[in-house]
Write a protein that holds these residues in place. Structure first.
Motif, short mmCIF file in Angstrom:
data_model
loop_
_atom_site.label_atom_id
_atom_site.label_comp_id
_atom_site.label_asym_id
_atom_site.label_seq_id
_atom_site.Cartn_x
_atom_site.Cartn_y
_atom_site.Cartn_z
N LEU A 85 0.83 -1.20 0.00
CA LEU A 85 0.00 0.00 0.00
C LEU A 85 0.86 1.25 0.00
CD1 LEU A 85 -2.85 1.31 0.26
CD2 LEU A 85 -2.54 1.16 2.73
N HIS A 86 1.93 1.24 0.79
CA HIS A 86 2.78 2.43 0.86
C HIS A 86 3.63 2.62 -0.40
CE1 HIS A 86 1.41 2.31 5.01
NE2 HIS A 86 1.61 3.61 4.97
N VAL A 87 3.89 1.54 -1.12
CA VAL A 87 4.52 1.69 -2.44
C VAL A 87 3.55 2.41 -3.37
CG1 VAL A 87 5.36 0.46 -4.48
CG2 VAL A 87 6.10 -0.27 -2.20
N LEU A 88 2.28 2.00 -3.33
CA LEU A 88 1.26 2.67 -4.15
C LEU A 88 1.09 4.14 -3.77
CD1 LEU A 88 -1.48 -0.14 -4.18
CD2 LEU A 88 0.09 0.47 -6.04
N LEU A 89 1.29 4.44 -2.49
CA LEU A 89 1.11 5.81 -2.00
C LEU A 89 2.28 6.73 -2.34
CD1 LEU A 89 -0.53 5.12 1.47
CD2 LEU A 89 -1.50 6.54 -0.35
N LEU A 90 3.43 6.19 -2.72
CA LEU A 90 4.60 7.03 -3.01
C LEU A 90 4.29 8.17 -3.99
CD1 LEU A 90 7.65 4.59 -3.17
CD2 LEU A 90 7.34 6.52 -1.61
N PRO A 91 3.61 7.91 -5.12
CA PRO A 91 3.32 9.03 -6.02
C PRO A 91 2.10 9.86 -5.61
CG PRO A 91 2.59 6.99 -7.02
CD PRO A 91 3.29 6.62 -5.73
N VAL A 92 1.34 9.39 -4.61
CA VAL A 92 0.12 10.09 -4.22
C VAL A 92 0.38 11.13 -3.13
CG1 VAL A 92 -2.25 9.81 -3.36
CG2 VAL A 92 -1.25 8.08 -4.87
N PHE A 93 1.24 10.80 -2.16
CA PHE A 93 1.48 11.73 -1.05
C PHE A 93 2.00 13.10 -1.50
CE2 PHE A 93 1.35 8.27 2.27
CZ PHE A 93 0.30 8.83 2.98
N PRO A 94 2.79 13.23 -2.56
CA PRO A 94 3.21 14.57 -2.98
C PRO A 94 2.11 15.41 -3.63
CG PRO A 94 4.78 12.91 -3.73
CD PRO A 94 3.58 12.18 -3.21
N LEU A 95 1.01 14.80 -4.03
CA LEU A 95 -0.03 15.54 -4.76
C LEU A 95 -0.65 16.69 -3.97
CD1 LEU A 95 -1.78 12.67 -6.75
CD2 LEU A 95 -0.06 14.31 -7.56
N PRO A 96 -0.90 16.55 -2.65
CA PRO A 96 -1.39 17.72 -1.92
C PRO A 96 -0.40 18.89 -1.97
CG PRO A 96 -1.82 15.75 -0.64
CD PRO A 96 -0.94 15.34 -1.80
N ALA A 97 0.89 18.59 -2.00
CA ALA A 97 1.89 19.66 -2.11
C ALA A 97 1.80 20.36 -3.46
CB ALA A 97 3.30 19.11 -1.89
N VAL A 98 1.48 19.61 -4.50
CA VAL A 98 1.28 20.22 -5.83
C VAL A 98 0.08 21.16 -5.78
CG1 VAL A 98 0.69 19.76 -8.25
CG2 VAL A 98 2.35 18.29 -7.06
N ALA A 99 -1.01 20.72 -5.14
CA ALA A 99 -2.19 21.57 -5.00
C ALA A 99 -1.84 22.83 -4.20
CB ALA A 99 -3.33 20.80 -4.33
N GLN A 100 -1.07 22.67 -3.12
CA GLN A 100 -0.66 23.83 -2.33
C GLN A 100 0.17 24.79 -3.18
OE1 GLN A 100 1.28 21.55 0.80
NE2 GLN A 100 -0.30 22.17 2.27
N TRP A 101 1.11 24.26 -3.91
CA TRP A 101 1.98 25.07 -4.77
C TRP A 101 1.13 25.89 -5.73
CZ3 TRP A 101 7.41 24.98 -4.55
CH2 TRP A 101 8.07 25.67 -5.56
#
Length: 195
Positions: free
Chosen positions: A41-57
């Motif tokens: 699950l955490h391998v799958l989450l690797l590309p997902v966790f940065p997405l909120p930072a993209v939205a913030q940016w």
């Protein structure tokens, strides 16, 4: 165009919604029975966790530079430190428990490092969102207030709920609603930014 405005809102909501979905299937405890799925699950989450930072940016694009750059630095900190938490307390801890057929003191040490990274990342997330809220209210006034309240509340909850069911899932839905609302509050009907 109304369609592009709502598409914008959906795109800003997507990171939080994805994380809420993953949170709904996240094991409550790490043990021999859940270790393999925990790591995968955490391998799958690797590309997902940065997405909120993209939205913030992106939400900081129209903010004045004195808010934009500290906010973007905090968003970057979230992506880096929370990605570290995912790798250490997610992938590494799950792999160790799976290989050792259960939790051992080694896992406690791994979680200790992961917890530190997670606290730093969640703090950066809160800081970036506080700056986003300040910029959004300065720009969009009362239209931004509901989204601001929801996003700040979710950001405070995220400090210790992460994405775990049930509170973490609700927290991520709050992040989705708050970021989407703020993206719409600051957008013109033609899809551009209000200044």
């Amino acid at each position: 165009m109304l369609g592009s405005r709502w598409l914008r809102g959906l795109l800003f909501a997507l990171p939080g919604l994805l994380l809420a979905g993953f949170g709904a299937v996240h094991p409550a405890v790490l043990d021999a029975a859940t270790a393999s799925w925990w790591a995968e699950l955490h391998v799958l989450l690797l590309p997902v966790f940065p997405l909120p930072a993209v939205a913030q940016w992106l939400l900081l694009t129209s903010a004045p530079p004195w808010l934009r750059w500290p906010g973007r630095l905090a968003a970057f900190g979230f992506a880096v430190f929370y990605g570290g938490l995912d790798a250490v307390a997610g992938i590494a801890a799950g792999t160790v428990v799976h290989a050792q057929h259960g939790a051992t003191p080694v896992v406690g040490a791994v979680f200790g490092v992961g917890d530190l990274l997670g606290h730093l990342g969640a703090g950066c997330f809160l800081a970036a969102n506080a700056l986003i809220v300040f910029a959004a209210i300065s720009r969009a006034r009362w239209r931004a207030v509901p989204g601001a309240v929801i996003l700040l509340g979710a950001s405070v909850s995220f400090l210790d709920s992460h994405i775990f069911w049930p509170r973490g899932v609700v927290t991520m839905i709050g992040v989705a609603v708050g970021t989407s609302w703020l993206s719409l509050a600051g957008a013109r009907p033609d899809g551009g930014e209000t200044r």
